[in-house]
Scaffold this active site. Structure first.
Site, short mmCIF file in Angstrom:
data_model
loop_
_atom_site.label_atom_id
_atom_site.label_comp_id
_atom_site.label_asym_id
_atom_site.label_seq_id
_atom_site.Cartn_x
_atom_site.Cartn_y
_atom_site.Cartn_z
N PHE A 1 -2.55 1.57 3.71
CA PHE A 1 -2.88 0.38 4.51
C PHE A 1 -3.85 -0.50 3.72
O PHE A 1 -4.90 -0.02 3.29
CB PHE A 1 -3.50 0.76 5.86
CG PHE A 1 -3.75 -0.44 6.73
CD1 PHE A 1 -2.73 -0.98 7.50
CD2 PHE A 1 -5.00 -1.06 6.75
CE1 PHE A 1 -2.96 -2.12 8.29
CE2 PHE A 1 -5.24 -2.19 7.54
CZ PHE A 1 -4.21 -2.71 8.31
N ASP B 1 -8.96 0.87 -3.02
CA ASP B 1 -9.26 0.22 -1.74
C ASP B 1 -10.24 1.13 -1.00
O ASP B 1 -9.85 2.14 -0.42
CB ASP B 1 -7.96 0.04 -0.95
CG ASP B 1 -8.20 -0.62 0.42
OD1 ASP B 1 -9.37 -0.63 0.88
OD2 ASP B 1 -7.23 -1.10 1.03
N LYS C 1 -15.32 -2.92 5.88
CA LYS C 1 -15.71 -2.34 7.17
C LYS C 1 -17.21 -2.03 7.34
O LYS C 1 -17.90 -2.74 8.07
CB LYS C 1 -14.87 -1.11 7.45
CG LYS C 1 -13.41 -1.48 7.72
CD LYS C 1 -12.65 -0.36 8.35
CE LYS C 1 -11.32 -0.83 8.91
NZ LYS C 1 -10.22 -0.85 7.96
#
Ligand SMILES: *Cc1c(COP(=O)(O)O)cnc(C)c1O
Length: 385
Positions: free
Chosen positions: A129, A213, A242
C-alpha cells in the site's frame, strides 16, 4: 442527510476530546485508543508539549509559502536527519501526506532513471500500500483499489512480497525498488530480513535505488526511528508521514544528498508542504520521542502487548514489530473489533481475521492490561448455559 462524500464507512461515534491514550466519545463513554488514528497520534492525544508548541506557533505564524526561508523547516529537517537519517540520509523534503511523500519518491526514481539511462520502471509488491493518488494507487498491489480508475499510471513491476528470487529477476528491468519494510494495510506483514537485504545489495551493486515506504513504520512506531534500522538496511531514501506530526498532517522524504540534488529549483514542489505549523509539530514529535525515551517504550510495551495477546484464547498468531502489531483471530476480526468498540477499545480489522493494534508510543502497561481485559471478554463469547 450528510453533505459529505460517502467514501468512508464510519462508526456511529464522534470524539469530543482526547488525552494520552484516551478519547472522550459524544456518547459519554471513554475509549481506549489502540489505533492512534491509524498509527498517527504517536505522542497520544493533547500531549502537553504539542499543545504548548502548536499554540505558540499558531499565535506567531501559520503559513508563508516556500518562496521564502522557513526556519521551522530547517530545524525539523536537522532533527530528522539526526534521528531518522541514521547517519546516511541527509536531505529532507516536506509535503502533506504519505501519498505525497511517495509521489516524491516516484518522481525521484523517474529522474534518476533518465539521468542514468536506466528503465524508468519501479519494482513494487503485491499486497502493498502506497497511497490513493493516481500514481501511488497504481503502485499499490491491491487490485480492488484499482477498480474503475483505469488507465493507471504505468511503470510499475509487481512481485510477491518476500519473494526474493522473483524480485531480483524483475529488478533487471527496473531503476528502483519501493517497498514497505512491514506491510501495514496489507495486514501487518513484516518483510523477511533476507528479502530486504538482498534487494538492498542488488540495488547497490546495480546502481539502482532502494527506496522504503516508512509512512506507517517510521518515526518510532517499531521502536526504532526507522524500521530500516530494525532490519539493518540503508535505503537511498524513505517516505514518512503518519506518526511524523502526531496528528498534524505532514509528510516527508529523507534522501541521500546526491539523490535530493536531482530535484533542483522548479522541478517539484507544494504550496502547503513544510509550513511553520506542520514543521513545529515535527520538531516537537522528534524532540519528545527523544526526551521521553519513547523508542524504548515502544519496544518494551510492544513486547508486553505481544506477550499478552498471545496468551489470549482465540488468537493464533501475533505479527509485527514494536507497537505496530496485529493479532490473527479464529473468529472474524470485524465482529471482535465491533464488540471491543462497544466496550470502549479502538482497534481495526485490517484483514478478515487480522486485528491491527497501533497504540500511541506513550502507552503504559496498565493501559495494555485494560485493552487485554476487554479483548479477553470479547474474543471468546460467554458460553450459553
Ligand atoms: C497510510 C500509508 C500511505 C498513505 O498515506 P496518506 O497520508 O494516507 O496519503 C502510504 N504508505 C503506507 C505504507 C501507508 O501506511
Amino acid at each position: 442527510m450528510s453533505h459529505l462524500f460517502a467514501n468512508y464507512k464510519r462508526l456511529p461515534v464522534s470524539f469530543l476530546s482526547g488525552s494520552g491514550c484516551w478519547l472522550k466519545g459524544n456518547d459519554g463513554k471513554d475509549y481506549l485508543d489502540f489505533l492512534s488514528g491509524i498509527a498517527v497520534t504517536s505522542l497520544g492525544h493533547s500531549h502537553p508539549k504539542m499543545v504548548e508548541a502548536l499554540t505558540a506557533q499558531v499565535e506567531k505564524l501559520l503559513h508563508v509559502s516556500n518562496l521564502y526561508e522557513i526556519p521551522e523547516q530547517e530545524r525539523a529537517a536537522e532533527l530528522l536527519v539526526e534521528t531518522c537519517g541514521n547517519g546516511h540520509l541527509d536531505r529532507v523534503f516536506f509535503c502533506n501526506s504519505g501519498a505525497e511523500a511517495n509521489e516524491c519518491l516516484l518522481k525521484l526514481a523517474r529522474k534518476y532513471a533518465h539521468s542514468k539511462g536506466l528503465p524508468p520502471q519501479v519494482l513494487v509488491t503485491t499486497n502493498g500500500f502506497h497511497g490513493r493518488t493516481l500514481a501511488t494507487v497504481s503502485a499499490t498491489g491491491t487490485p480492488k483499489y484499482h477498480e474503475g480508475f483505469a488507465p493507471l499510471v504505468s511503470g510499475f513491476s509487481f512481485v510477491d512480497y518476500n519473494d526474493t528470487e522473483a524480485a531480483l529477476k524483475a529488478l533487471d528491468e527496473c531503476c528502483a525498488v519501493l517497498v514497505e519494510p512491514i506491510q501495514g494495510e496489507g495486514g501487518v506483514i513484516p518483510a523477511e530480513g533476507e528479502f530486504l537485504s538482498a534487494l538492498e545489495q542488488a540495488c547497490k551493486a546495480q546502481d539502482k535505488l532502494f527506496l522504503l515506504d516508512e509512512v506507517q513504520t517510521g518515526v518510532g512506531r517499531t521502536g526504532h526511528w526507522l524500521a530500516a534500522q530494525h532490519y539493518g538496511v540503508q535505503p537511498h531514501a524513505v517516505s514518512l508521514a503518519k506518526g511524523l506530526g502526531s496528528g498534524m498532517p505532514v509528510g516527508a522524504v529523507l534522501a541521500k544528498a546526491e539523490l535530493a540534488e536531482l530535484l533542483g529549483p522548479g522541478t517539484h514542489g507544494t504550496t502547503f508542504g513544510g509550513n511553520p505549523l506542520a514543521c513545529r509539530a515535527v520538531t516537537t514529535v522528534v524532540e519528545t520521542i527523544g526526551a521521553e525515551k519513547l523508542l524504548d517504550n515502544a519496544r518494551e510495551m510492544g513486547e508486553y502487548l505481544r506477550k499478552r495477546l498471545l496468551a489470549l484464547a482465540g488468537i493464533t498468531e501475533v505479527r509485527g514489530v514494536g507497537l505496530m502489531l496485529a493479532a490473527v483471530t479464529e473468529r472474524p476480526a470485524g465482529e471482535i473489533v465491533e464488540a471491543a468498540f462497544q466496550k470502549g477499545l479502538l482497534a481495526n480489522a485490517v484483514r478478515p481475521q487480522v486485528i491491527r493494534f497501533a497504540p500511541p508510543l506513550v502507552v503504559k502497561e496498565q493501559e495494555i492490561e485494560q485493552a487485554i481485559d476487554i479483548l479477553g471478554s470479547v474474543l471468546t463469547p460467554a458460553r450459553i448455559s
